[in-house]
Each structure stands twice: as C-alpha cells, then as structure tokens.
Design an enzyme around this catalytic site. Sequence first.
Site, PDB file in Angstrom:
ATOM      1  N   LYS A  13       0.823  -1.215   0.000  1.00 52.21           N
ATOM      2  CA  LYS A  13       0.000   0.000   0.000  1.00 52.21           C
ATOM      3  C   LYS A  13       0.856   1.264   0.000  1.00 52.21           C
ATOM      4  O   LYS A  13       0.459   2.266  -0.579  1.00 52.21           O
ATOM      5  CB  LYS A  13      -1.044  -0.003   1.111  1.00 52.21           C
ATOM      6  CG  LYS A  13      -0.562   0.063   2.504  1.00 52.21           C
ATOM      7  CD  LYS A  13      -1.753   0.053   3.441  1.00 52.21           C
ATOM      8  CE  LYS A  13      -1.436  -0.392   4.830  1.00 52.21           C
ATOM      9  NZ  LYS A  13      -0.151  -0.128   5.402  1.00 52.21           N
ATOM     10  N   ARG A  88      -6.023   2.711  12.036  1.00 60.31           N
ATOM     11  CA  ARG A  88      -5.735   1.279  12.079  1.00 60.31           C
ATOM     12  C   ARG A  88      -6.787   0.531  12.878  1.00 60.31           C
ATOM     13  O   ARG A  88      -6.800  -0.696  12.882  1.00 60.31           O
ATOM     14  CB  ARG A  88      -4.395   1.064  12.770  1.00 60.31           C
ATOM     15  CG  ARG A  88      -3.219   0.860  11.851  1.00 60.31           C
ATOM     16  CD  ARG A  88      -1.982   0.833  12.722  1.00 60.31           C
ATOM     17  NE  ARG A  88      -0.863   0.138  12.164  1.00 60.31           N
ATOM     18  CZ  ARG A  88       0.035   0.665  11.359  1.00 60.31           C
ATOM     19  NH1 ARG A  88      -0.112   1.890  10.930  1.00 60.31           N
ATOM     20  NH2 ARG A  88       1.070  -0.034  10.968  1.00 60.31           N
ATOM     21  N   ARG A 122      11.934  -6.822   1.438  1.00 58.75           N
ATOM     22  CA  ARG A 122      11.774  -5.370   1.282  1.00 58.75           C
ATOM     23  C   ARG A 122      13.041  -4.617   1.708  1.00 58.75           C
ATOM     24  O   ARG A 122      13.689  -4.967   2.685  1.00 58.75           O
ATOM     25  CB  ARG A 122      10.593  -4.871   2.116  1.00 58.75           C
ATOM     26  CG  ARG A 122      10.446  -3.348   2.053  1.00 58.75           C
ATOM     27  CD  ARG A 122       9.083  -2.869   2.369  1.00 58.75           C
ATOM     28  NE  ARG A 122       8.749  -2.966   3.777  1.00 58.75           N
ATOM     29  CZ  ARG A 122       7.574  -2.590   4.266  1.00 58.75           C
ATOM     30  NH1 ARG A 122       6.639  -2.131   3.473  1.00 58.75           N
ATOM     31  NH2 ARG A 122       7.321  -2.712   5.552  1.00 58.75           N
ATOM     32  N   ARG A 152      14.561  -2.007   7.003  1.00 61.91           N
ATOM     33  CA  ARG A 152      13.896  -1.301   8.100  1.00 61.91           C
ATOM     34  C   ARG A 152      14.030  -2.148   9.368  1.00 61.91           C
ATOM     35  O   ARG A 152      13.889  -3.366   9.312  1.00 61.91           O
ATOM     36  CB  ARG A 152      12.413  -1.134   7.780  1.00 61.91           C
ATOM     37  CG  ARG A 152      12.098   0.174   7.090  1.00 61.91           C
ATOM     38  CD  ARG A 152      10.703   0.207   6.557  1.00 61.91           C
ATOM     39  NE  ARG A 152       9.671  -0.168   7.520  1.00 61.91           N
ATOM     40  CZ  ARG A 152       8.367  -0.033   7.288  1.00 61.91           C
ATOM     41  NH1 ARG A 152       7.949   0.466   6.151  1.00 61.91           N
ATOM     42  NH2 ARG A 152       7.484  -0.395   8.186  1.00 61.91           N
ATOM     43  N   ARG A 163       4.290  -7.526  13.987  1.00 60.70           N
ATOM     44  CA  ARG A 163       3.575  -6.525  13.188  1.00 60.70           C
ATOM     45  C   ARG A 163       2.370  -7.143  12.483  1.00 60.70           C
ATOM     46  O   ARG A 163       1.313  -6.509  12.378  1.00 60.70           O
ATOM     47  CB  ARG A 163       4.503  -5.886  12.161  1.00 60.70           C
ATOM     48  CG  ARG A 163       5.539  -4.991  12.812  1.00 60.70           C
ATOM     49  CD  ARG A 163       6.542  -4.505  11.808  1.00 60.70           C
ATOM     50  NE  ARG A 163       5.961  -3.608  10.830  1.00 60.70           N
ATOM     51  CZ  ARG A 163       6.394  -3.514   9.587  1.00 60.70           C
ATOM     52  NH1 ARG A 163       7.353  -4.285   9.146  1.00 60.70           N
ATOM     53  NH2 ARG A 163       5.843  -2.658   8.760  1.00 60.70           N
TER      54      ARG A 163
HETATM   55  P1  AMP Z   1       3.828   1.193   9.209  1.00 58.98           P
HETATM   56  O1  AMP Z   1       4.935   1.779   8.401  1.00 58.98           O
HETATM   57  O2  AMP Z   1       2.480   1.712   8.847  1.00 58.98           O
HETATM   58  O3  AMP Z   1       3.885  -0.303   9.271  1.00 58.98           O
HETATM   59  O4  AMP Z   1       4.061   1.695  10.732  1.00 58.98           O
HETATM   60  C1  AMP Z   1       5.258   1.394  11.419  1.00 58.98           C
HETATM   61  C2  AMP Z   1       5.013   1.539  12.898  1.00 58.98           C
HETATM   62  O5  AMP Z   1       4.621   2.892  13.232  1.00 58.98           O
HETATM   63  C3  AMP Z   1       3.889   0.686  13.467  1.00 58.98           C
HETATM   64  O6  AMP Z   1       4.308  -0.657  13.733  1.00 58.98           O
HETATM   65  C4  AMP Z   1       3.544   1.446  14.747  1.00 58.98           C
HETATM   66  O7  AMP Z   1       4.522   1.265  15.743  1.00 58.98           O
HETATM   67  C5  AMP Z   1       3.642   2.911  14.264  1.00 58.98           C
HETATM   68  N1  AMP Z   1       2.351   3.377  13.715  1.00 58.98           N
HETATM   69  C6  AMP Z   1       2.113   3.747  12.426  1.00 58.98           C
HETATM   70  N2  AMP Z   1       0.833   4.113  12.259  1.00 58.98           N
HETATM   71  C7  AMP Z   1       0.226   3.982  13.463  1.00 58.98           C
HETATM   72  C8  AMP Z   1      -1.103   4.172  13.932  1.00 58.98           C
HETATM   73  N3  AMP Z   1      -2.094   4.564  13.111  1.00 58.98           N
HETATM   74  N4  AMP Z   1      -1.360   3.946  15.252  1.00 58.98           N
HETATM   75  C9  AMP Z   1      -0.385   3.555  16.083  1.00 58.98           C
HETATM   76  N5  AMP Z   1       0.885   3.303  15.710  1.00 58.98           N
HETATM   77  C10 AMP Z   1       1.208   3.529  14.398  1.00 58.98           C
END
Ligand code: AMP
Length: 205
Positions: A13, A88, A122, A152, A163
């Site tokens: 995404k 989320r 990735r 990452r 995750r």
């Molecule tokens: P992502 O890149 O979207 O997978 O986000 C990486 C990390 O950022 C997540 O595992 C959370 O620790 C934090 N994070 C990102 N978006 C949110 C959200 N909407 N609510 C809470 N934590 C978030």
Amino acid sequence: MKLLLLGPVGSGKGTQAAIISKKYNIPHISTGEIFRWNIQNETELGKIVKPIVESGNLVPEELTNKLVEDRIKKQDCENGFILDGYPRNLAQAYALDKMTNLDKVILINLSEDEIIKRLSSRRMCSKCKQPTSLQWLVNGKCEKCGGEVYVRNDDKPEVIKVRLETNKVPNELIDFYKNKGIFYKIDATNDVEETFQLLDVILKK
Ligand code: AMP
C-alpha cells in the site's frame, strides 16, 4: 480526493500510495513514515516512539491522532490526501471522523504467505525514501535513484510476526466504512502496475 488505503503490512500500500500521490498530486501521509522520520531525526516525538515502533507495537492514540490532525490541516492537503497506516482501528476511525470525511477507503488484500515473502525481501532507499525489493535492485542499489538501500528495523523476521499480529485490518474498521458506502477492495497478488490499474478504476469512479 480524501483517500484511505488499508491493507496488511507488506501488501504494497505504501508503493501504491506513492504512485497515486504523483498521479493525482495529493500528499501521501504515512503515519509509520512520519514516526520513522522523527526517530531518525531524534526529535522529542521520535525519542518517545522509538522503542514502541521498533518493537512493532502501536503508538498511543493521543499521539497518533494529534499527529494526523496537524498534518491534514496543512495547505498541501487542500485538494485531498492519501492516508496510509491510519486509522488502524475503530477508535482511530472515530477520531478521524471528527477531523474530516473520507471519500474512498480501499483495502489492498494479500495472503499471509505472500506478505512474509515480500516483507523479508523489502528494502528502503536512503535517498528517495521509497520502499523497494531485493529482486528489483540494480547492482545492490535502488532501481529508481541509485541510492543505498537498508532493511527497516521493523522488517526483521522476529518483528514481522509481531507486526502481522498487531497490524491486522480489523473487521470492525472495514464494517465502519462499508456502512458509510465508501469501502472498496482489490487484490494485490499481481505486480505493482497491475495493482495500480485496479486501484485507478476505483479512483476514477
Ligand atoms: P507502518 O509503516 O504503517 O507499518 O508503521 C510502522 C510503525 O509505526 C507501526 O508498527 C507502529 O509502531 C507505528 N504506527 C504507524 N501508524 C500507526 C497508527 N495509526 N497507530 C499507532 N501506531 C502507528
């Protein structure tokens, strides 16, 4: 166009949001990306969220909601935006509902096996900041800009499992947007370009 892209981690995404952002000239707002930027730049917010993000858990609601509220008030969001990674869960969806109304919510769907395969290959580009994949690299560098790539911290195998569990798209979130009549779903098993074509059909509706 105010858009939300939903999908499990590794569904692509982020990649799709970047393509839409360029084509439709609206900012791609990734909460994960904003948190990572703050961590890298050792800001106050970065120091608070670093252990949470790097362990794969969710940042507390107050921090996340405020961050998004401030971001979508910026001038570059006048014609819309693409949210990626927020909301989320239902609590965040209610919070967002008080800030603005979305036009479309699109779920990018992918099987768990395919997700694990994609996430472990990735790579992130340190120059153009876009995600890429081991098999796309040219001489070990980003195929788009030639930048150095890295893994990452939260794409390490032990963190991927956490995750996947904590970041499942909850059914009640999907139902919330279905009830509003703005929910769409596409399959992302095909390549980036084909997935974008499926998305674009929905965007043009
Ligand atoms: P992502 O890149 O979207 O997978 O986000 C990486 C990390 O950022 C997540 O595992 C959370 O620790 C934090 N994070 C990102 N978006 C949110 C959200 N909407 N609510 C809470 N934590 C978030």
